[in-house]
Design a protein around this motif. Structure first.
Motif, PDB file in Angstrom:
ATOM      1  N   ALA B 435       0.836  -1.210   0.000  1.00 34.48           N
ATOM      2  CA  ALA B 435       0.000   0.000   0.000  1.00 34.48           C
ATOM      3  C   ALA B 435       0.865   1.252   0.000  1.00 34.48           C
ATOM      4  O   ALA B 435       0.585   2.212  -0.716  1.00 34.48           O
ATOM      5  CB  ALA B 435      -0.911  -0.018   1.221  1.00 34.48           C
ATOM      6  N   LYS B 436       1.963   1.226   0.770  1.00 37.20           N
ATOM      7  CA  LYS B 436       2.852   2.393   0.811  1.00 37.20           C
ATOM      8  C   LYS B 436       3.470   2.649  -0.549  1.00 37.20           C
ATOM      9  O   LYS B 436       3.572   3.794  -1.000  1.00 37.20           O
ATOM     10  CB  LYS B 436       3.981   2.154   1.820  1.00 37.20           C
ATOM     11  N   ILE B 437       3.897   1.556  -1.191  1.00 43.46           N
ATOM     12  CA  ILE B 437       4.543   1.718  -2.484  1.00 43.46           C
ATOM     13  C   ILE B 437       3.537   2.202  -3.512  1.00 43.46           C
ATOM     14  O   ILE B 437       3.852   3.047  -4.362  1.00 43.46           O
ATOM     15  CB  ILE B 437       5.218   0.399  -2.913  1.00 43.46           C
ATOM     16  N   ALA B 460      -7.528 -10.939   4.061  1.00 41.15           N
ATOM     17  CA  ALA B 460      -6.454 -10.360   3.257  1.00 41.15           C
ATOM     18  C   ALA B 460      -7.018  -9.457   2.173  1.00 41.15           C
ATOM     19  O   ALA B 460      -6.511  -8.361   1.934  1.00 41.15           O
ATOM     20  CB  ALA B 460      -5.613 -11.470   2.650  1.00 41.15           C
ATOM     21  N   VAL B 461      -8.080  -9.934   1.519  1.00 38.34           N
ATOM     22  CA  VAL B 461      -8.661  -9.141   0.431  1.00 38.34           C
ATOM     23  C   VAL B 461      -9.298  -7.879   0.985  1.00 38.34           C
ATOM     24  O   VAL B 461      -9.172  -6.795   0.400  1.00 38.34           O
ATOM     25  CB  VAL B 461      -9.683  -9.991  -0.348  1.00 38.34           C
ATOM     26  N   GLU B 462      -9.979  -8.032   2.137  1.00 41.73           N
ATOM     27  CA  GLU B 462     -10.642  -6.871   2.739  1.00 41.73           C
ATOM     28  C   GLU B 462      -9.613  -5.809   3.130  1.00 41.73           C
ATOM     29  O   GLU B 462      -9.855  -4.612   2.984  1.00 41.73           O
ATOM     30  CB  GLU B 462     -11.437  -7.295   3.980  1.00 41.73           C
ATOM     31  N   GLN B 463      -8.466  -6.275   3.603  1.00 45.41           N
ATOM     32  CA  GLN B 463      -7.403  -5.336   3.975  1.00 45.41           C
ATOM     33  C   GLN B 463      -6.985  -4.500   2.766  1.00 45.41           C
ATOM     34  O   GLN B 463      -6.875  -3.273   2.841  1.00 45.41           O
ATOM     35  CB  GLN B 463      -6.199  -6.131   4.510  1.00 45.41           C
ATOM     36  N   LEU B 464      -6.798  -5.191   1.638  1.00 43.61           N
ATOM     37  CA  LEU B 464      -6.389  -4.480   0.436  1.00 43.61           C
ATOM     38  C   LEU B 464      -7.504  -3.562  -0.053  1.00 43.61           C
ATOM     39  O   LEU B 464      -7.252  -2.474  -0.565  1.00 43.61           O
ATOM     40  CB  LEU B 464      -5.998  -5.479  -0.649  1.00 43.61           C
ATOM     41  N   ARG B 465      -8.758  -4.019   0.142  1.00 42.98           N
ATOM     42  CA  ARG B 465      -9.885  -3.196  -0.306  1.00 42.98           C
ATOM     43  C   ARG B 465      -9.920  -1.883   0.477  1.00 42.98           C
ATOM     44  O   ARG B 465     -10.133  -0.817  -0.103  1.00 42.98           O
ATOM     45  CB  ARG B 465     -11.195  -3.960  -0.123  1.00 42.98           C
ATOM     46  N   VAL B 516       1.250  -3.037 -12.019  1.00 47.25           N
ATOM     47  CA  VAL B 516       0.471  -4.055 -11.309  1.00 47.25           C
ATOM     48  C   VAL B 516       1.272  -4.498 -10.095  1.00 47.25           C
ATOM     49  O   VAL B 516       2.421  -4.919 -10.234  1.00 47.25           O
ATOM     50  CB  VAL B 516       0.184  -5.282 -12.197  1.00 47.25           C
ATOM     51  N   LEU B 517       0.685  -4.362  -8.914  1.00 46.65           N
ATOM     52  CA  LEU B 517       1.348  -4.844  -7.707  1.00 46.65           C
ATOM     53  C   LEU B 517       0.657  -6.130  -7.273  1.00 46.65           C
ATOM     54  O   LEU B 517      -0.545  -6.130  -7.012  1.00 46.65           O
ATOM     55  CB  LEU B 517       1.260  -3.801  -6.591  1.00 46.65           C
ATOM     56  N   VAL B 518       1.393  -7.222  -7.244  1.00 46.59           N
ATOM     57  CA  VAL B 518       0.813  -8.520  -6.917  1.00 46.59           C
ATOM     58  C   VAL B 518       1.139  -8.853  -5.467  1.00 46.59           C
ATOM     59  O   VAL B 518       2.307  -8.989  -5.107  1.00 46.59           O
ATOM     60  CB  VAL B 518       1.374  -9.620  -7.850  1.00 46.59           C
ATOM     61  N   ASP B 519       0.097  -8.980  -4.664  1.00 44.91           N
ATOM     62  CA  ASP B 519       0.284  -9.341  -3.257  1.00 44.91           C
ATOM     63  C   ASP B 519       0.109 -10.843  -3.128  1.00 44.91           C
ATOM     64  O   ASP B 519      -0.893 -11.387  -3.566  1.00 44.91           O
ATOM     65  CB  ASP B 519      -0.758  -8.603  -2.413  1.00 44.91           C
ATOM     66  N   THR B 520       1.079 -11.524  -2.580  1.00 46.25           N
ATOM     67  CA  THR B 520       0.950 -12.973  -2.415  1.00 46.25           C
ATOM     68  C   THR B 520       0.746 -13.311  -0.943  1.00 46.25           C
ATOM     69  O   THR B 520       0.973 -12.484  -0.073  1.00 46.25           O
ATOM     70  CB  THR B 520       2.206 -13.703  -2.909  1.00 46.25           C
ATOM     71  N   ALA B 521       0.304 -14.545  -0.697  1.00 45.05           N
ATOM     72  CA  ALA B 521       0.114 -14.984   0.682  1.00 45.05           C
ATOM     73  C   ALA B 521       1.479 -15.193   1.330  1.00 45.05           C
ATOM     74  O   ALA B 521       2.421 -15.620   0.682  1.00 45.05           O
ATOM     75  CB  ALA B 521      -0.670 -16.289   0.705  1.00 45.05           C
ATOM     76  N   GLY B 614      10.705   0.293   5.084  1.00 47.41           N
ATOM     77  CA  GLY B 614       9.471   0.738   5.724  1.00 47.41           C
ATOM     78  C   GLY B 614       9.768   1.202   7.132  1.00 47.41           C
ATOM     79  O   GLY B 614      10.383   0.479   7.904  1.00 47.41           O
ATOM     80  N   THR B 615       9.313   2.395   7.472  1.00 47.20           N
ATOM     81  CA  THR B 615       9.696   2.940   8.773  1.00 47.20           C
ATOM     82  C   THR B 615       8.510   3.369   9.623  1.00 47.20           C
ATOM     83  O   THR B 615       8.682   4.140  10.560  1.00 47.20           O
ATOM     84  CB  THR B 615      10.617   4.150   8.604  1.00 47.20           C
ATOM     85  N   GLY B 616       7.317   2.908   9.303  1.00 46.37           N
ATOM     86  CA  GLY B 616       6.208   3.325  10.148  1.00 46.37           C
ATOM     87  C   GLY B 616       4.872   2.885   9.600  1.00 46.37           C
ATOM     88  O   GLY B 616       4.811   2.045   8.696  1.00 46.37           O
ATOM     89  N   GLN B 617       3.802   3.449  10.134  1.00 50.84           N
ATOM     90  CA  GLN B 617       2.467   2.973   9.815  1.00 50.84           C
ATOM     91  C   GLN B 617       1.768   3.778   8.732  1.00 50.84           C
ATOM     92  O   GLN B 617       0.823   3.301   8.131  1.00 50.84           O
ATOM     93  CB  GLN B 617       1.594   3.005  11.076  1.00 50.84           C
ATOM     94  N   THR B 618       2.207   4.992   8.486  1.00 51.01           N
ATOM     95  CA  THR B 618       1.480   5.824   7.525  1.00 51.01           C
ATOM     96  C   THR B 618       2.007   5.613   6.111  1.00 51.01           C
ATOM     97  O   THR B 618       3.063   5.017   5.915  1.00 51.01           O
ATOM     98  CB  THR B 618       1.592   7.306   7.888  1.00 51.01           C
ATOM     99  N   TYR B 619       1.238   6.142   5.149  1.00 47.56           N
ATOM    100  CA  TYR B 619       1.571   5.907   3.743  1.00 47.56           C
ATOM    101  C   TYR B 619       2.905   6.509   3.342  1.00 47.56           C
ATOM    102  O   TYR B 619       3.544   6.051   2.414  1.00 47.56           O
ATOM    103  CB  TYR B 619       0.475   6.467   2.843  1.00 47.56           C
ATOM    104  N   CYS B 620       3.296   7.571   4.023  1.00 45.33           N
ATOM    105  CA  CYS B 620       4.552   8.202   3.575  1.00 45.33           C
ATOM    106  C   CYS B 620       5.771   7.691   4.327  1.00 45.33           C
ATOM    107  O   CYS B 620       6.853   8.225   4.168  1.00 45.33           O
ATOM    108  CB  CYS B 620       4.437   9.714   3.647  1.00 45.33           C
ATOM    109  N   ASP B 621       5.601   6.648   5.129  1.00 45.44           N
ATOM    110  CA  ASP B 621       6.757   6.105   5.853  1.00 45.44           C
ATOM    111  C   ASP B 621       7.532   5.115   5.005  1.00 45.44           C
ATOM    112  O   ASP B 621       7.739   3.967   5.376  1.00 45.44           O
ATOM    113  CB  ASP B 621       6.309   5.429   7.150  1.00 45.44           C
TER     114      ASP B 621
END
Lengths: 271, 637
Positions: B435-437, B460-465, B516-521, B614-621
């Motif tokens: 999500a950050k990327i 997992a899908v709901e998280q991405l949604r 396309v960003l592919v998220d795998t399990a 990755g350095t934190g929880q927000t999108y710009c971290d």
């Protein structure tokens, strides 16, 4: 005694306070008019002065007399280095460290420069650039003209780094892009290489400014290459960038066959 | 027999080259330099490139490299000796040419080494022929001989027993105070004299061992009494020194080979190490016996004793050492560095570098420094530290250009989506960093399609949604001329991930998405079926970039994870050059303070760059790695 003294001097150049008790004892002994102590002190002073003097001379000489040979791996830096110094052909391997030598310029003044050949491997080049960039009088950026099409992105990236670095220096070095390996039939001309590099650096400017910031917070905004809002051209830079074609290999083993006269002339000019 | 033998300077100039066959030696040697010497993998000195085996030796004093190459199928026993001989002769013969700093003397010097080399080669070959009917390897030479020493010590229960025994016998030495020392001393006796065949030593039962020890003690006791009166005068001086015990029945077994007494790591300072070894080696067959007075003492006493000799030695050699240090031109030997390297290795491990890697790194640094002439005012510690620092920066420097934006632009021009696959073990933050990327890409004006290929974990899908909804709120279509900037491609749970990814890529191509960003399990590296599935996903869809997501908290596990992920990708690939991990995303970097060792471990194993941190929880971290900052944090005491 003498060795103990000099070790102290050697160890604690900065800490003057540490000498205090020592100086006191010295003074005491001086008052006793002991000639050996006096002679030791004089000798030490002489050594110290020589060291300082030597250091000054050295630093002055090495500053701004160096010509750096930069470029990617396999672009022919080391062979060019050998050709410039001896005129002969030598087999070379990937360099692990730098090599330097004094180069006598063939103009009537007979100046000399220090040629420094830096390794071109990805993991080394930035470290070595960092180490030598302050002493650079001129930078020769060597490009493999035959493999240029394939390597254009890597060349541009390293060139970008070098340009940014050399622009941030106090006295900007002269800059030359040597399009090497012109003896190969498929080699690109200097003109084309210049155009491609300008185009590539233009995109690189965009992607670099958009890259995520680095980890340490102290990073300042990187210097802008060229004019904003305009297509990048080498002429926009504060330092003059020249292009020339050369061929370090030529016919193997034959000293006269290498085509590096232009490069020698350029070196004579900037010396 | 040899394919080539080449001598070149570290600056890259070939000084002399012997060609056994017509092939050029440049290619394999360059491969050696790039994949061994420049990657800090110089632990052992051989390397295999295609059909060739290359062995090399570094001369750090004169900055030379000696490389010999021969066919892999040959086992040439004389090669090591040949390299050493050639090295010695070459160095002595051309000392004046190679001593100078300037490369000019190297260039002008003529190295007419052919005759000497051929002579040495002939000698080496003949010497190997004489030995041709190979004698069977002695037990002492085998790996096995070294093993039982260690494996026999560990039985903790044995120690107290031994101790009790020691105290029972009044004359007993402070034998039992330390496990490794005790048994290592016992070993020579076992090996050399006593009527038990060496092979039996491997499977010595505990009772046998104890019985053997008892005999030894009796022997020692007797001898010790008669000698102690003689050596009384020197006893106080020698207190605490560990001399190798020599048994009368012992024959002439090589003491140095059998001397396994490694210094204790608990308590005894490392500084005393090198001197201790020298002392042990130096004592003659008569041997100074240990002081009988200090009977089975506790650990503390032993530690104290072992510090003593080093300090007395220090004052003895102090004057000369000082002068030598001032004059300079002191070349580093491995013994000098040993203690410092040990300290450095522990330091690295404390900073969360995987243990194997810390060992390999230190080994490589030692190889790089051995024989190097130190500067006038530099100490061993500072020299080693400097070298290690350089090596670390070198490791973190990307071996491959990573400019995702540039490559995306390229893909855009060719009207196809740029595909990135994220993989990693469970819970390292794949979806979060995806999500950050995507936020970073959106900020740079690229449209993103997120493919939810985690069809296994609930939610997992709901998280991405949720992420998609938020991201599209930040970048609504109105701002970008009615173009949907971010979209989720989902097919629910329980489906084949590779299929979904393929559909997603086709969808992106039709709809004109840039990335396309592919998220795998998430999957554990040992779970074979899941690893196969991942390999399939990557083989089928051939993404432009395979990112391995790893957390910075990981320690020794990092090695295992990356090695197994890479192996799974390689094993299940049909292609000639398998798709491996292209880059690393290091997550949770804000949680580790200065224990940044994972960064080193991961780049060392894969020699792939760390693309994002990755350095934190927000999108710009999201950050990029700064090699210098990381190394500074790593070297900080």
């Amino acid at each position: 005694m003498a060795s103990a003294d000099s070790r102290r001097l050697g160890d604690g150049d900065g800490a003057g306070g540490a000498f205090q008790p020592y100086l006191d004892s010295l003074r005491q002994e001086l008052q006793q008019r002991d000639p050996t102590v006096l002679s030791v002190v004089v000798a030490l002073l002489a050594v110290l002065l020589t060291l300082v003097f030597w250091k000054l001379v050295r630093s002055r000489r090495s500053s701004q007399r160096a010509v750096l040979l930069l470029g990617l791996c396999d672009s022919g830096k080391t062979l060019l280095f050998v050709r410039l110094l001896t005129g002969h052909y030598r087999d070379t391997q990937t360099s692990i460290t730098d090599s330097s030598a004094t180069y006598r310029v063939n103009n009537n003044r007979g100046n000399s420069l220090t040629l420094i050949d830096l390794p071109g491997h990805e993991s080394l080049r930035l470290q070595f650039l960092e180490r030598f960039k302050t002493s650079a009088r001129a930078v020769v950026f060597v490009v493999d003209s035959a493999a240029f099409q394939r390597e254009v992105k890597d060349v541009a990236e390293f060139l970008y780094q070098v340009l940014i670095d050399s622009m941030s220096l106090k006295n900007t070095p002269s800059f030359l892009i040597a399009c090497n390996k012109q003896d190969i039939a498929m080699a690109k001309s200097a003109k084309l290489i210049q155009q491609q590099l300008e185009k590539e650096l233009n995109t690189l400017r965009v992607t670099r400014s958009a890259a995520p910031s680095t980890l340490d917070s102290s990073s300042t905004a990187p210097a802008q290459l060229g004019k904003k809002g305009k297509e990048f051209e080498f002429s926009q830079l504060p330092l003059k960038v020249e292009f020339l074609e050369c061929s370090a290999k030529g016919g193997r083993g034959d000293p006269g066959s290498a085509d590096i006269q232009d490069l020698e002339k350029w070196l004579a000019k900037i010396a | 027999m040899l394919d080539f033998f080449t001598i070149f300077s570290k600056g890259g100039l070939v000084l002399w080259c012997f060609q056994g066959v017509s092939d050029s030696c440049t290619g394999p040697v360059n491969a050696l330099i790039r994949s061994v010497l420049l990657q800090e993998r110089g632990g052992n000195n051989s390397f295999t490139h295609e059909a060739l085996t290359l062995k090399y030796k570094l001369d750090n004093q004169f900055e030379l490299v000696f490389v010999v190459g021969f066919q892999k199928i040959l086992t040439l026993t004389y090669v090591d000796k040949l390299i050493d001989d050639v090295h010695r002769l070459f160095r002595d013969k051309y000392r004046t040419e190679i001593q100078q700093q300037s490369a000019l003397s190297l260039l002008n010097g003529t190295f007419d080494f052919q005759n000497d080399f051929l002579r040495l080669l002939r000698e080496a070959e003949e010497s190997s022929k004489i030995r041709a009917p190979t004698t069977m390897k002695k037990f002492e030479d085998s790996e096995k001989a070294k093993k039982p020493v260690r494996s026999m010590i560990e039985t903790r229960g044995e120690k107290p027993k031994e101790k009790a025994k020691n105290s029972k016998k009044k004359g007993a030495k402070k034998e039992g105070s330390d496990g490794p020392l005790a048994t290592s001393k016992a070993v020579p006796a076992e090996k050399s004299g006593l009527p038990v065949g060496p092979e039996n030593g491997v499977e010595l039962s505990k009772e046998e061992l104890i019985r053997r020890k008892r005999e030894e003690f009796i022997q020692k006791h007797g001898r010790g009494l008669e000698k102690s009166s003689k050596s009384k005068s020197e006893a106080p001086k020698e207190k605490g020194k560990k001399a190798p015990r020599v048994w009368e029945l012992g024959g002439c077994a090589n003491k140095e080979v059998l001397d396994y007494s490694t210094p204790t790591t608990n308590g005894a300072p490392e500084a005393a190490l090198s001197e201790d070894i020298n002392l042990i080696r130096g004592t003659g067959p008569g041997g100074q016996l240990q002081d009988l007075d200090c009977s089975s003492s506790d650990d503390e006493g032993a530690a104290q004793n072992s510090t003593k000799p080093s300090s007395t030695k220090g004052t003895l050699g102090g004057m000369f050492g000082m002068l030598k240090g001032l004059v300079g031109s002191k070349s580093l030997s491995r013994e000098d560095m040993e203690s410092v390297l040990d300290k450095m290795r522990d330091h690295l491990i404390a900073k969360n570098v995987a243990a194997d890697i810390a060992v390999q790194l230190c080994e490589s640094v030692a190889n790089k420094l051995e024989g190097k002439v130190m500067g006038t005012f530099s100490t061993v510690t500072s020299t080693v530290k400097q070298a290690l620092q350089e090596s670390l920066v070198q490791i973190l420097q990307p071996q491959r250009r990573v400019d995702m934006l540039r490559d995306i632009m390229d893909a855009q021009r060719r009207q196809r989506p740029y595909v990135v696959t994220f993989c990693g073990v469970n819970g390292v933050g794949k979806s979060t960093n995806l999500a950050k990327i995507s936020f970073w890409l959106l900020e740079n004006g690229f449209s993103v399609l997120i493919a939810a290929c985690d069809t296994f974990r609930a939610g997992a899908v709901e998280q991405l949604r949720t992420h998609t909804r938020r991201l599209s709120a930040l970048h609504p279509p109105e701002k970008h001329g009615g173009r949907t900037m971010v979209q989720l491609f989902e097919k629910g749970y329980g489906k084949d991930a590779a299929g979904i990814a393929m559909e997603a890529i086709a969808f992106a191509r039709n709809q004109g998405f840039d990335v396309v960003l592919v998220d795998t399990a998430g999957r554990m590296q040992d779970n074979a079926p899941l690893m196969t599935a991942l390999a399939k996903l990557i083989t089928v869809n051939t993404p432009d970039l395979v990112l391995f997501v790893g957390e910075a908290l990981v320690g020794n596990e990092a090695v295992d994870q990356l090695v197994k992920f890479n192996r799974a990708l390689a094993d299940h690939s049909m292609a000639q050059t398998p798709r491996l991990i292209d880059g690393i995303v290091l997550t949770k970097f804000d949680t580790i303070d200065d224990k940044v060792g994972a960064a080193i471990s991961m780049t060392y194993i894969t020699s792939k760059p760390i693309v994002f941190v990755g350095t934190g929880q927000t999108y710009c971290d999201l950050r990029s790695l700064n090699a210098k900052a990381v190394v500074a944090a790593l070297m900080k005491a």
